[in-house]
Design an enzyme around this catalytic site. Structure first.
Site, PDB file in Angstrom:
ATOM      1  CG  PHE A 109      39.263  43.721  24.858  1.00  0.00           C
ATOM      2  CD1 PHE A 109      39.478  42.351  24.760  1.00  0.00           C
ATOM      3  CD2 PHE A 109      39.772  44.378  25.971  1.00  0.00           C
ATOM      4  CE1 PHE A 109      40.162  41.652  25.744  1.00  0.00           C
ATOM      5  CE2 PHE A 109      40.453  43.698  26.962  1.00  0.00           C
ATOM      6  CZ  PHE A 109      40.652  42.337  26.851  1.00  0.00           C
ATOM      7  CE  LYS A 110      38.990  41.745  29.152  1.00  0.00           C
ATOM      8  NZ  LYS A 110      38.981  41.799  30.594  1.00  0.00           N
ATOM      9  CG  ASP A 111      31.218  45.234  25.384  1.00  0.00           C
ATOM     10  OD1 ASP A 111      30.670  44.749  26.389  1.00  0.00           O
ATOM     11  OD2 ASP A 111      31.485  46.441  25.273  1.00  0.00           O
TER      12      ASP A 111
END
Length: 452
Positions: A109-111
């Site tokens: 999800f950090k993308d």
């Protein structure tokens, strides 16, 4: 729009300057001077694609960036995602949904925030004719996402601290096998909290920060949190109308940034009823929301390593709002936490939040149960969110990483390993990392020697 520090002793900055600065000079975290009211604006956004929605949201904050430039930067950020919907909302049954946040370049999800942040950094370098050195600490996924957002970008170098031996082997390979000249993976002795503490000290040294043109890439950077607000809105708009009023977003989190993003969206007028904070056995946030006590403990390495955190940085932003924007009280509470490792709230109001805790012993069983019941495979962090789902609410579980990043745990749970071609390719590449003690002196010496 201007951005202020939670501790009230720093000058307000523009969006671009707040992004470039990262941590406020007074040690606080930046927040918008005033949150926009989206209560009348979100209904017409229902038909927008992800990049369009992100642009419509971010333009309320990035007011110093020309509209068309912002549109281009946002559009470019999500071109590398491998699903047409970018963040697909998958219905497992009538009361259980999964928001898949692992279709970006590093399968986590950090993308969503990092790809945009990388473009913002590149734009700033070009506009200002200055280089930038990005420094971050990671418990796993943040570092890989940050590195892949800045790979080969001119005028940038990125330094990522991570606890040696305490991230998954594939998470480490995503950071150390890029072959890019502007990437420095720094494997430190100690825990993520040790890395994060060193990072905060380094950013508190104004002379060093300015001399080396440092910027923070952790969720202490406001752009990270704002970009993450978007996928909550995207999912909310895709829920059936009748489900919205009873929806609870269930969020695996260790540093509190992921769930804070949804809560901020609620404060902007999007009527999301509830959030559940799902922790692993490093359960400082579970203890906070169930007892009203914020008490730092020792980190226990776990099967969900990205949540192996006992000092939740974004708690300070939440605290700022809990204390009515009283920066002096924020300073006092944070000073007490730093000194004693504990703060007890006399009255801790949090009707929007509930919390759960999941031990290592439970994770494989939950993965197997979800697979049997729904025919759906989750990673160890997402598994924590499936513990004790409310039977009365519509649960929207945030799937924060691809299960292929954690093959050993998945094999233990279901007897088979998931694979992903991006990850398999990494196994053949050499690892390049720099081992350092978790000391400010060692880290600053390395950064100064390699800064651009």
């Amino acid at each position: 729009m201007r951005f202020i520090s939670t501790r009230g002793l720093a000058q307000p900055l523009s969006f671009s300057d707040a992004v470039a600065t990262g941590l406020a000079p007074d040690g606080g975290l930046f927040l918008p001077e005033k949150l926009p009211d989206l209560s009348a604006q979100w209904p017409p956004m229902a038909g927008l694609g992800y990049a369009q929605l992100c642009h419509e949201f971010m333009r309320h904050f990035a007011t110093d960036i020309p509209e068309e430039t912002l549109r281009r930067l946002v559009g470019k950020a999500y071109q590398g995602f491998d699903h047409a919907e970018t963040a697909p909302l998958v219905a497992l049954d009538a009361r259980t949904y999964v928001l898949e946040l692992f279709h970006g370049p590093t399968l986590a999800f950090k993308d969503f925030a990092m790809q945009l942040l990388g473009n913002l950094y590149e734009h700033q370098c070009a506009q200002r004719g200055e280089s930038i050195n990005v420094l971050g600490a990671t418990s796993g996924d943040t570092g890989a996402a940050a590195i892949h957002a800045l790979l080969g970008k001119p005028g940038t170098a990125i330094f990522i601290l991570y606890p040696d031996g305490r991230v998954s082997p594939l998470q480490e390979r995503q950071m150390t096998c890029t072959g890019a000249d502007n990437v420095f993976a720094l494997a430190i002795d100690g825990s993520f909290d040790d890395a994060q503490a060193a990072l905060k000290t380094i950013f508190g040294d104004t002379a060093f920060r300015l001399k080396n043109r440092l910027s923070a890439v952790n969720s202490i950077n406001l752009a990270r949190v704002l970009a993450q607000c978007v996928y909550y809105l995207y999912a909310w708009l895709r829920l059936p109308q009748e489900a919205r009023a009873n929806a609870e977003f269930v969020v695996p989190t260790g540093n509190f940034g992921n769930v804070l993003a949804g809560w901020l969206l609620q404060r902007m007028g999007v009527p999301i009823p509830a959030f559940k904070v799902a922790t692993n056995q490093n359960d400082i946030l579970y203890r906070l929301f169930t007892t009203g006590e914020y008490r730092v403990a020792d980190v226990q390495p776990s099967l969900a390593p990205s949540m192996d955190i006992q000092v939740a940085s974004n708690f300070e932003r939440f605290l700022y709002y809990q204390l009515g924007g009283d920066a002096a009280r924020v300073r006092a509470v944070m000073a007490t936490c730093a000194k004693d490792g504990v703060y007890r709230f006399d009255k801790f109001e949090h009707s929007t939040f509930s919390a759960s805790r999941c031990s290592d012993a439970e994770i494989p069983g939950i993965i197997a149960h979800v697979r049997r019941r729904y025919g759906y495979l989750v990673d160890p962090h997402t598994a924590c969110a499936f513990k004790d789902l409310s039977p009365e609410k519509v649960s929207v579980v945030l799937a924060t990483a691809s299960p292929a990043k954690f093959p050993e745990t998945i094999r233990e749970a279901i007897g088979a390993e998931p694979k992903h071609p991006r990850l398999e390719a990494l196994r053949k590449r050499p690892i390049h990392k720099h081992k350092l003690p978790a000391s400010v002196e060692a880290i600053t010496r390395f950064v100064e020697a390699h800064a651009v």
